[in-house]
Design a protein around this motif. Structure first.
Motif, PDB file in Angstrom:
ATOM      1  N   VAL A  80       0.870  -1.183   0.000  1.00 60.97           N
ATOM      2  CA  VAL A  80       0.000   0.000   0.000  1.00 60.97           C
ATOM      3  C   VAL A  80       0.900   1.224   0.000  1.00 60.97           C
ATOM      4  O   VAL A  80       1.872   1.282   0.763  1.00 60.97           O
ATOM      5  CB  VAL A  80      -0.935   0.021   1.242  1.00 60.97           C
ATOM      6  N   THR A  98      -3.680   0.812  -3.619  1.00 63.93           N
ATOM      7  CA  THR A  98      -3.956  -0.428  -2.875  1.00 63.93           C
ATOM      8  C   THR A  98      -3.737  -1.610  -3.823  1.00 63.93           C
ATOM      9  O   THR A  98      -4.515  -1.806  -4.759  1.00 63.93           O
ATOM     10  CB  THR A  98      -5.396  -0.445  -2.325  1.00 63.93           C
ATOM     11  N   GLU A 100      -4.023  -4.863  -3.576  1.00 63.05           N
ATOM     12  CA  GLU A 100      -5.028  -5.947  -3.637  1.00 63.05           C
ATOM     13  C   GLU A 100      -6.153  -5.597  -4.597  1.00 63.05           C
ATOM     14  O   GLU A 100      -6.713  -6.450  -5.272  1.00 63.05           O
ATOM     15  CB  GLU A 100      -5.612  -6.208  -2.250  1.00 63.05           C
ATOM     16  N   LEU A 101      -6.501  -4.317  -4.603  1.00 65.11           N
ATOM     17  CA  LEU A 101      -7.576  -3.860  -5.483  1.00 65.11           C
ATOM     18  C   LEU A 101      -7.057  -3.428  -6.846  1.00 65.11           C
ATOM     19  O   LEU A 101      -7.842  -3.216  -7.766  1.00 65.11           O
ATOM     20  CB  LEU A 101      -8.276  -2.657  -4.851  1.00 65.11           C
ATOM     21  N   ARG A 103      -5.945  -0.550  -7.441  1.00 65.16           N
ATOM     22  CA  ARG A 103      -6.608   0.734  -7.653  1.00 65.16           C
ATOM     23  C   ARG A 103      -5.854   1.860  -6.957  1.00 65.16           C
ATOM     24  O   ARG A 103      -5.320   1.679  -5.866  1.00 65.16           O
ATOM     25  CB  ARG A 103      -8.024   0.705  -7.045  1.00 65.16           C
TER      26      ARG A 103
ATOM     27  N   LEU B 131      -5.986   0.995   7.821  1.00 64.85           N
ATOM     28  CA  LEU B 131      -5.175   0.697   6.655  1.00 64.85           C
ATOM     29  C   LEU B 131      -5.484  -0.703   6.126  1.00 64.85           C
ATOM     30  O   LEU B 131      -5.605  -0.906   4.914  1.00 64.85           O
ATOM     31  CB  LEU B 131      -3.678   0.822   7.014  1.00 64.85           C
ATOM     32  N   LEU B 134      -8.737  -0.651   4.272  1.00 64.22           N
ATOM     33  CA  LEU B 134      -8.649  -0.148   2.900  1.00 64.22           C
ATOM     34  C   LEU B 134      -7.854  -1.090   2.000  1.00 64.22           C
ATOM     35  O   LEU B 134      -8.160  -1.232   0.821  1.00 64.22           O
ATOM     36  CB  LEU B 134      -7.977   1.227   2.887  1.00 64.22           C
ATOM     37  N   ALA B 135      -6.840  -1.700   2.592  1.00 60.87           N
ATOM     38  CA  ALA B 135      -5.935  -2.521   1.776  1.00 60.87           C
ATOM     39  C   ALA B 135      -6.577  -3.836   1.363  1.00 60.87           C
ATOM     40  O   ALA B 135      -6.268  -4.378   0.308  1.00 60.87           O
ATOM     41  CB  ALA B 135      -4.651  -2.791   2.548  1.00 60.87           C
ATOM     42  N   GLN B 136      -7.459  -4.345   2.205  1.00 61.71           N
ATOM     43  CA  GLN B 136      -8.068  -5.648   1.925  1.00 61.71           C
ATOM     44  C   GLN B 136      -9.494  -5.485   1.404  1.00 61.71           C
ATOM     45  O   GLN B 136     -10.365  -5.000   2.130  1.00 61.71           O
ATOM     46  CB  GLN B 136      -8.077  -6.511   3.196  1.00 61.71           C
ATOM     47  N   PRO B 137      -9.754  -5.882   0.175  1.00 66.78           N
ATOM     48  CA  PRO B 137     -11.091  -5.672  -0.388  1.00 66.78           C
ATOM     49  C   PRO B 137     -12.187  -6.514   0.270  1.00 66.78           C
ATOM     50  O   PRO B 137     -13.365  -6.314   0.001  1.00 66.78           O
ATOM     51  CB  PRO B 137     -10.937  -6.048  -1.863  1.00 66.78           C
ATOM     52  N   TYR B 194     -14.138   1.464  -3.461  1.00 65.33           N
ATOM     53  CA  TYR B 194     -13.426   0.916  -4.617  1.00 65.33           C
ATOM     54  C   TYR B 194     -13.517  -0.616  -4.629  1.00 65.33           C
ATOM     55  O   TYR B 194     -13.565  -1.240  -5.679  1.00 65.33           O
ATOM     56  CB  TYR B 194     -11.984   1.411  -4.630  1.00 65.33           C
ATOM     57  N   ALA B 195     -13.582  -1.177  -3.441  1.00 66.58           N
ATOM     58  CA  ALA B 195     -13.811  -2.623  -3.352  1.00 66.58           C
ATOM     59  C   ALA B 195     -15.249  -2.921  -3.797  1.00 66.58           C
ATOM     60  O   ALA B 195     -15.497  -3.898  -4.513  1.00 66.58           O
ATOM     61  CB  ALA B 195     -13.589  -3.097  -1.928  1.00 66.58           C
ATOM     62  N   ARG B 204     -15.853   1.824 -13.096  1.00 62.87           N
ATOM     63  CA  ARG B 204     -15.270   2.968 -12.374  1.00 62.87           C
ATOM     64  C   ARG B 204     -16.326   4.053 -12.238  1.00 62.87           C
ATOM     65  O   ARG B 204     -16.118   5.200 -12.621  1.00 62.87           O
ATOM     66  CB  ARG B 204     -14.041   3.466 -13.104  1.00 62.87           C
TER      67      ARG B 204
END
Lengths: 248, 847
Positions: A80, A98, A100-101, A103, B131, B134-137, B194-195, B204
């Motif tokens: 990240v 990020t 994983e995404l 994005r 964090l 946000l980092a993990q969908p 975003y996820a 998008r």
């Protein structure tokens, strides 16, 4: 002797003008680039401790720099990244990546007051403050951590959006470095950042330990700087959204 | 008041059952009115409450209908000086074993400036680690209520159906059961926007942006600035405006509720009228004595009006209570219907009780009671003390009275015809409609009499004694019978009217589906084809095409856009490709030219209902707001299209993608190659995507059944009201028969004294009841045909813009006949038993 007197006179003259003090702080801290690995330790009000590591790279200096911050640990956040483009005349642009995404997202100006990913820093605290974006007032001199400091008040100019209505800055008179910064919203103290363990690295006095206190949440974040380097060769293309996407 | 205590109260105590039946008339009428309006209000306020709570501190919301808009719009909104905070949002409804879960996709890096997430525990952290969230969908925050229902806690795993099939999410935070978490009955989850885009296949795009304004900026000023910045392609509105759009979508439901409520009350009026007329007949001796003792006409009239007010208040209060219970029962079904029909998930865990609605319900209940009681009260006041003891006289409607009614009915018919013929405006149509109904009501006593006379020979032929007695009872006591027959006629007219309309809609739908829904298979990302939560990526069309046995794949993207402030369904598809398979005769325009120009993106084809409701015709310019600006396209023609109640337009997919930046699909229409098994291709599709996508493959018959079931679900709500109306009418029959038996106690006693068998007495009463049913049926069928005419006009002009053929619901009428006759017969069982069990001596002494 005359040299010494001249230096003292210059110091007194600088001491009279708060803006010059801040500009001198920035001048003395100027480097073409900086790199370090930081360890963030967040201790919540209930003494719950979480830790993260990141790698920070900055190219350019105050008000005109680009920075990239990549998380290394824990594994869930590895990769990240945050990209910051600082500007002299306006607030910085910030993006987050990020992996994983796959994005990126833009961190909006309005969101700078929010906590920086669960730490006690806000996104705004990560911005480099160009002296031109603030008005300064010298409030006096105080001894802090055994060192003589100037106590300054800074207020953001109209063009600058800030969560703080004003801040107090303590600047060490001998080194021209910050010792402490307090951010206020009206009369309420929101955040206190203490700079400790100063060390001279390649001629630049750098605090190796930062401690942030969120007074509302009563939580504390410490950031330890390791593997600190200055003047590392860096390229513009390392500070783009494309560069963020590269795996660590 | 003294008279009420001295005369009315003893009568009520003596005739408890009849009083209860009269009361039931008011109770049911008011209950339908209160219940259905409360249910409707509950849905609307639940929707609004959800909107308000989700909106949080947002003062404005930026949207582009239901289509969503590209992400770059967010930066434009955020750049405005007047905007202090702008947070993008995606909403999705997911089916879970604990009910529909509303998932809110937000950008947690800045959303807290608009919404407050009160987390469980004293820790102010929204989540353990923002964090990681946000980092993990797979991160999700759930409400405490949902967590409790599902047995979840921080760190728990939650399996949900997503675009990518079943996916496991990790609960990284639990919200306290207050504020935002109470939205949607507590079935709320938050995830990163975003996820959410990835999970729900939204590309998008954002659904909307919630906006907070800078200090000192008024909502009006902020809205104007935003609108100027974004252009007419966007709606910049206060959150409460979304409630109005929802209300406008469900307008058809509101109108049908109003209509059925009105009829239920009208039927109640006749029950009251009937009961009071009967009471006055029975108490004419009492009234005569009262008059002889010096009571003025005004005092007598006042007494009966006061009785009706007391009864009205009691019945209305009970009706309101019953209505609230009815609403509680109806709300879940209504919520499901609204979700299925409009694709909008609404959760109402409890009903919304509106004191003004309750007060209004009591008011109209009392007014209905007063209206029903007015004529009997007036006739009580005119009782001649000398004639008061003469029996039977007041039961007879004088020929003069009937003649006056017939003349008034003729005037109403003429007025109705004149008004409807005079102009098309609502100011003419609705008074014309009411005149038409009034003429039916005025004609009903005469018609009841004629029909009873016509029935007499038939009855006499089959049952010489009982038949003749039953028919005579109806003929000789028209006042007793006519109101009941009118009530029955009205309820049946309502039922036949709705049945006619529903038959017409079914027939038209079937015809439309036959022409337009001709693909072999339909691939949908949700079980419900109206749901907008999931969308397929454009790339899936190519993958479908490559499957063995698939001849053609036609992607369809539909979403409502706001035209003239009202939602209209945009249907984006490859018009050229569809036209090769679908041959619909246009209502306006030349088919080939329409198809050619529309497929070149040079215009749109609108639905006939949109044309009718908005007065838009071929050659007009349709101004369609899109994220890329206002799209002004000529209307190339219109055709029948039932895609949406509010109207729809067909736009070529290339043009849609250009202006909306959206190439996703809600549905794929699949044509299977000749010689290939449809079922095998279906299985092939399911196999390919099972596990990676949530996918539903309907066959042609399956999709048609689905649409018909949805229509049935819609009408199901109406049937509840019809059932209540019928129950009210049946109560009227029981009431009438109870009185009829009391009135004829002596006559029935004599019949038994001269050797009449108990069964003969029973049969007489049964026949009387069945005769009322038959007369009501015939009149109800006739009045129902008139109702169909008016209802079709209402649908055509104000509700769905539907152009339906006049269809007589023969099957429904045939089915109703035994039901009504059976109900009439059942309603006679108890009165008949009470008549045969009465003491012969008492019966002969009666009167």
């Amino acid at each position: 002797m005359s040299k010494w007197i001249a230096f003292l006179l210059a110091s007194c003259a600088l001491g009279q003008d708060p803006r010059q003090i801040v500009e001198e702080v920035q001048r003395r801290n100027r480097s073409t680039s900086q790199r370090y690995e930081g360890t963030l330790t967040v201790t919540s009000a209930k003494s719950r401790v979480t830790q993260k590591r990141w790698r920070y790279e900055r190219m350019g200096s105050f008000g005109d720099s680009k920075a990239a911050l990549r998380f290394l640990e824990p594994p869930e956040v590895k990769g990240v990244a945050l990209l910051v483009h600082n500007h002299r005349d306006r607030s910085s642009d910030q993006w987050m990546w990020t992996p994983e995404l796959q994005r990126d997202r833009r961190i909006a100006l309005q969101d700078r007051s929010t906590r920086f990913f669960g730490t006690d820093f806000s996104f705004e605290d990560l911005e480099e403050r160009d002296a031109g974006q603030f008005d300064y007032k010298l409030l006096g001199e105080e001894k802090l951590d055994g060192q003589m400091c100037w106590k300054l008040e800074s207020r953001p100019r109209q063009t600058k959006r800030s969560q703080y209505t004003h801040s107090y800055l303590w600047v060490r008179q001998d080194l021209y470095v910050y010792v402490m910064v307090e951010g206020y919203k009206d009369q309420e103290l929101l955040r206190r950042i203490a700079y400790r363990d100063y060390e001279n690295v390649k001629g630049l006095w750098t605090a190796r330990l930062l401690e942030v206190l969120d007074t509302k949440r009563r939580s504390r974040t410490t950031m330890k700087l390791e593997k600190l380097e200055y003047g590392v060769p860096m390229k513009d293309e390392d500070f783009t959204l494309q560069a963020l996407r590269r795996p660590l | 008041m003294k008279l009420l205590n001295l005369l009315s109260w003893p009568y009520v105590r003596k005739h408890k059952l009849r009083t209860l039946l009269t009361l039931a008339g008011i109770v049911l009428g008011v209950a339908v009115f209160t219940g259905m309006h409360t249910a409707n209000l509950t849905m609307q306020s639940a929707f609004q409450r959800t909107v308000d709570r989700i909106a949080g501190k947002a003062q404005l919301q930026v949207s582009a209908g239901e289509t969503g808009f590209p992400e770059d719009v967010l930066e434009r909104v955020q750049s405005l000086r007047e905007v202090s905070a702008a947070a993008p949002v995606i909403e999705a409804a997911l089916a879970t074993p604990q009910g529909t879960l509303l998932v809110l996709g937000v950008d947690m890096t800045g959303d807290s400036s608009l919404r407050e997430y009160n987390l469980e525990g004293d820790d102010e952290d929204v989540i353990d680690d923002p964090l990681i969230f946000l980092a993990q969908p797979d991160s999700m925050i759930v409400s405490k209520q949902f967590a409790a229902r599902s047995g979840l806690g921080r760190g728990s795993k939650l399996a949900l159906k997503t675009m990518g099939g079943q996916k496991t999410f990790i609960v990284r935070g639990v919200m306290k059961a207050t504020g935002l978490a109470t939205v949607f009955g507590g079935n709320l989850a938050i995830m990163d926007i975003y996820a959410a885009q990835a999970v729900f296949g939204r590309g998008r795009l954002f659904d909307r942006i919630d906006v907070g304004l800078s200090e000192g900026v008024s909502v009006r000023e902020g809205a104007a600035k935003l609108q100027a910045l974004l252009g007419p392609g966007f709606q910049v509105e206060q959150p409460q405006s979304r409630g109005a759009h929802f209300e406008s979508m469900a307008r058809g439901l509101t109108v049908s509720i109003n209509l059925a409520s009105l009829f239920a009350l009208l039927i109640g009026v006749f029950i009251i009228y009937n009961s009071f007329s009967i009471a006055i007949t029975q108490r004419r001796g009492e009234i005569g004595v009262l008059r002889a003792l010096g009571a003025s006409r005004g005092q007598v009239r006042g007494l009966f009006l006061l009785e009706s007010v007391v009864l009205g208040v009691a019945g209305s209060l009970l009706g309101v209570a019953a209505g609230l219970a009815l609403a509680r029962g109806v709300v879940p079904g209504l919520a499901a219907t609204l979700q299925d029909v409009f694709g909008h998930a609404v959760s109402a865990s409890d009903i919304t009780i509106s004191p003004p609605l309750a007060a209004f319900s009591v008011f109209i209940g009392v007014m209905a009671s007063l209206v029903g009681g007015y004529i009997p009260a007036r006739s009580a006041a005119s009782v001649d003390p000398v004639k008061a003891l003469q029996k039977g006289r007041n039961q007879v409607l004088s020929e003069g009275e009937n003649r006056w009614r017939r003349r008034a009915a003729l005037i109403c018919i003429a007025l109705s015809a004149a008004l409807i013929g005079f102009g098309d405006a609502n100011a003419y149509f609705y008074p014309g409609y009411l005149s038409g109904i009034a003429s039916l009501i005025l004609l009903s006593p005469s018609m009841a009499m004629w029909l009873a006379r016509a029935l007499r020979p038939v009855l006499k032929t089959v049952w010489p004694v009982e038949g003749a007695l039953a028919a005579d009872s109806l003929i000789q006591a028209p006042r007793r019978t006519s109101a009941t027959v009118t009530a029955l006629m009205l309820s049946l007219a309502l039922a036949v009217g709705f049945a006619g309309v529903s038959r017409g809609i079914y027939d038209s739908l079937i015809e439309w589906m036959r022409h337009t829904l001709n693909p072999d298979l339909y691939v949908s990302p949700s079980r419900s084809i109206t749901a907008k939560t999931f969308r397929f990526p454009a790339s899936m069309a190519g993958e479908l095409r490559s499957l063995e046995g698939v001849e053609e794949v036609q992607p369809v993207r539909n979403a409502r856009v706001m035209i003239g402030g009202e939602p209209v369904m945009a249907v984006s598809l490859d018009i050229g490709a569809i036209a090769r398979r679908v041959r619909v005769k246009p209502v306006e325009g030349d088919r080939d030219e329409m198809v050619r120009l529309a497929s070149e993106g040079q215009g749109v084809i609108i639905s006939d209902n949109l044309s009718l409701m908005r007065g838009i015709h071929r050659g007009d310019i349709l101004e369609i707001p899109s994220p890329r600006g206002l799209l002004k396209l000529p209307v190339l023609g219109s055709s029948v299209d039932y895609s949406d109640q509010q109207g729809s337009f067909l736009i070529d997919s290339k043009l849609f993608q250009r202006y909306w930046g959206d190439d996703t699909a809600n549905l794929f229409r699949i044509h299977v190659k000749t010689g290939y098994s449809r079922e095998k291709v279906r299985q092939r599709i399911l196999k390919k995507w099972s596990g990676s996508h949530e996918i539903f493959v309907y066959t042609n018959e399956g999709i048609r059944d689905y649409i018909l079931n949805l229509t049935g679900q819609w009408f199901g709500l109406t049937y509840i009201q019809l059932a209540v109306a019928l129950i009210v009418a049946i109560l009227g029959i029981v009431n009438t028969l109870t009185v009829s038996i009391t009135d004829r106690r002596r006559e029935l006693g004599v019949l038994q004294a001269v050797g009449g068998l108990r069964n003969q007495v029973r049969r007489t009463i049964w026949l009387e009841a069945v005769s009322i049913g038959v007369v009501g049926l015939v009149m109800g069928a006739g009045a129902g045909l008139v109702m169909i005419y008016f209802n079709l006009h209402m649908l055509h002009r104000d509700l769905g813009g539907l152009r339906l053929d006049f269809t007589v619901p023969y099957a429904f009428m045939a089915a109703m006949t035994p039901v009504v006759i059976l109900c009439s017969f059942i309603s006679a069982l108890w009165p008949a038993e009470s008549a045969v069990r009465a003491s012969l001596v008492e019966s002969l002494e009666y009167e």
